[in-house]
Scaffold this active site. Structure first.
Site, PDB file in Angstrom:
ATOM      1  N   LYS A  24     -12.313  21.344  -2.515  1.00 18.54           N
ATOM      2  CA  LYS A  24     -11.675  20.942  -2.280  1.00 18.54           C
ATOM      3  C   LYS A  24     -10.152  21.110  -1.697  1.00 18.54           C
ATOM      4  O   LYS A  24      -9.159  21.391  -2.724  1.00 18.54           O
ATOM      5  CB  LYS A  24     -11.468  19.564  -2.710  1.00 18.54           C
ATOM      6  CG  LYS A  24     -12.564  18.209  -2.217  1.00 18.54           C
ATOM      7  CD  LYS A  24     -12.768  17.591  -3.212  1.00 18.54           C
ATOM      8  CE  LYS A  24     -11.737  16.107  -3.058  1.00 18.54           C
ATOM      9  NZ  LYS A  24     -12.237  14.792  -4.078  1.00 18.54           N
TER      10      LYS A  24
ATOM     11  N   LYS B 133     -13.075  17.951 -15.647  1.00 22.39           N
ATOM     12  CA  LYS B 133     -11.369  17.785 -16.792  1.00 22.39           C
ATOM     13  C   LYS B 133     -11.264  18.408 -17.849  1.00 22.39           C
ATOM     14  O   LYS B 133     -10.327  18.804 -18.093  1.00 22.39           O
ATOM     15  CB  LYS B 133     -10.800  16.797 -15.799  1.00 22.39           C
ATOM     16  CG  LYS B 133     -11.044  15.954 -14.389  1.00 22.39           C
ATOM     17  CD  LYS B 133      -9.847  14.527 -14.732  1.00 22.39           C
ATOM     18  CE  LYS B 133      -9.292  14.507 -13.203  1.00 22.39           C
ATOM     19  NZ  LYS B 133      -8.649  13.298 -12.961  1.00 22.39           N
TER      20      LYS B 133
ATOM     21  N   LYS C 142      -4.193  19.369  -5.643  1.00 20.38           N
ATOM     22  CA  LYS C 142      -2.648  18.865  -5.357  1.00 20.38           C
ATOM     23  C   LYS C 142      -2.230  19.994  -6.232  1.00 20.38           C
ATOM     24  O   LYS C 142      -1.441  20.427  -6.485  1.00 20.38           O
ATOM     25  CB  LYS C 142      -1.638  17.207  -5.434  1.00 20.38           C
ATOM     26  CG  LYS C 142      -2.434  17.309  -6.697  1.00 20.38           C
ATOM     27  CD  LYS C 142      -2.041  15.839  -7.582  1.00 20.38           C
ATOM     28  CE  LYS C 142      -3.607  15.673  -8.237  1.00 20.38           C
ATOM     29  NZ  LYS C 142      -4.297  14.024  -7.732  1.00 20.38           N
TER      30      LYS C 142
END
Ligand code: TRP
Length: 344
Positions: free
Chosen positions: A206, A114, A209
């Protein structure tokens, strides 16, 4: 002493919920209600480890809550609330920041992903994210945590923190008359097909969003037409469906669609292939579209109905927070004794 079996899990209120959240998490949360006392938390404190628009955040918090309710989580028998309403999460996280070691956190792969290349510019909250997650679970002394594969490392860290706390404070725990295993070792619960739902455009990624193309995912609030169209356009390969699971190896897109069908139908991939094996993708896709619309249509409709009534959603969260606070403040009182804080 045996700990009372209790489930805790959290979902971040960031962006739209999609099929991956539904099959990978919420459907499992619903099933666990039969066997455990469950606490389901909308983790808004975790969300702000990366920037969240203050106008969007409450909307997203209410939307996740609406999804929990629309899918069948019972907020009266169990507990549904948003994390920031129970200050004990942040309080215990601070104590865990002083128990966990920098070396442990440096190994967390999610932070590395991240934070990306610009690690200097990541928030300190993003770095200490796992100690807050440990506090979420352990402030209720939860024993079972339904999570996806990607959260297993964080759960291991929670166990390490629980154990180090129990060891470091062993004398004080005993002196205050608490059981020597003060915090339990929370176990992951990871089960069923489609625990990982992949992108409809790329079977190796995956469903997410943050992927730019909306065709890569099915949102819980998509219309029936959108769902059908996204499935029709989903990437596949030119071959027919195999009759056995082995035939799905190295065909990630086919594997993903079969996994989604199995999870939505509540069967195994082998059963799906027994029914559709040898047939063309187009026939399978239209059956999958029908199934997805039948399962998700009512959920999306109920979510849309619920978010029209924010006062009701807020009352559910307030009630859940109040009941959660009772349990969390009990744990924190004991933790203050154990650590040696003077308190009233
Ligand atoms: N980190 C989890 C995720 O992104 C969310 C989460 C926060 C969580 N606290 C938790 C999950 C405690 C399980 C238990 O998916």
């Amino acid at each position: 002493m045996a700990f009372k079996q209790r489930v805790f899990s959290g979902v971040q209120p960031t962006g739209n919920l999609h099929l991956g959240n539904y099959l990978g998490a919420i459907v499992k949360f619903v099933a666990l209600q039969e066997r455990y006392d469950c606490i389901y938390c909308v983790v808004d404190l975790h969300a702000i480890t990366v920037w969240q628009d203050p106008v969007e955040l409450p909307r997203a918090t209410r939307e996740v809550t609406a999804a929990f309710l629309a899918c069948g989580i019972d907020p009266k028998k169990h507990i549904v609330f948003n994390q920031s309403q129970v200050a004990e999460h942040a309080e215990l996280a601070w104590i865990f920041n002083c128990v966990a070691r920098v070396g442990w956190l440096n190994r967390m792969t999610q932070f590395k992903e991240k934070a990306g290349k610009d690690r200097e510019n990541a928030s300190i909250g993003l770095y200490s994210y796992p100690t807050l997650m440990a506090a979420d679970i352990l402030v209720y002394r939860a024993t079972h945590v339904p999570v996806g594969e990607d959260q297993k490392q964080h759960l291991e860290l929670s166990r390490d923190i629980a154990q180090k706390f129990n060891n470091d404070f062993a004398d004080s725990i005993r002196a205050h008359g608490y059981d020597e295993a003060f915090f339990p070792q929370p176990e992951p619960l990871i089960q069923g097909p489609a625990t990982r739902v992949m992108s409809l455009r790329d079977g190796s990624k995956k469903m997410s969003k943050s992927e730019p193309s909306d065709y890569s995912r099915i949102n819980l609030t998509d219309s029936a037409d959108d769902i059908a169209q996204k499935i029709r356009k989903a990437k596949t390969d030119p071959e027919a469906l195999p009759s056995e699971e082995k035939g799905l190896e190295s065909r990630p897109e086919a594997d993903n669609l079969v996994g989604i069908y199995a999870a939505l139908a509540g069967t195994a991939k082998a059963d799906v292939l027994r029914q559709f094996g040898g047939g063309q993708f187009s026939a399978f896709k239209s059956a999958l579209a029908d199934l997805a619309v039948a399962k998700l249509g009512p959920v999306g409709a109920e979510m849309k109905r619920l978010v029209q009534d924010p006062a009701y959603i807020d009352s559910v969260l307030a009630d859940g927070a109040q009941r959660a606070r009772v349990m969390a403040s009990d744990t924190m009182k004991a933790v203050r004794d154990i650590v040696g804080f003077v308190h009233s």
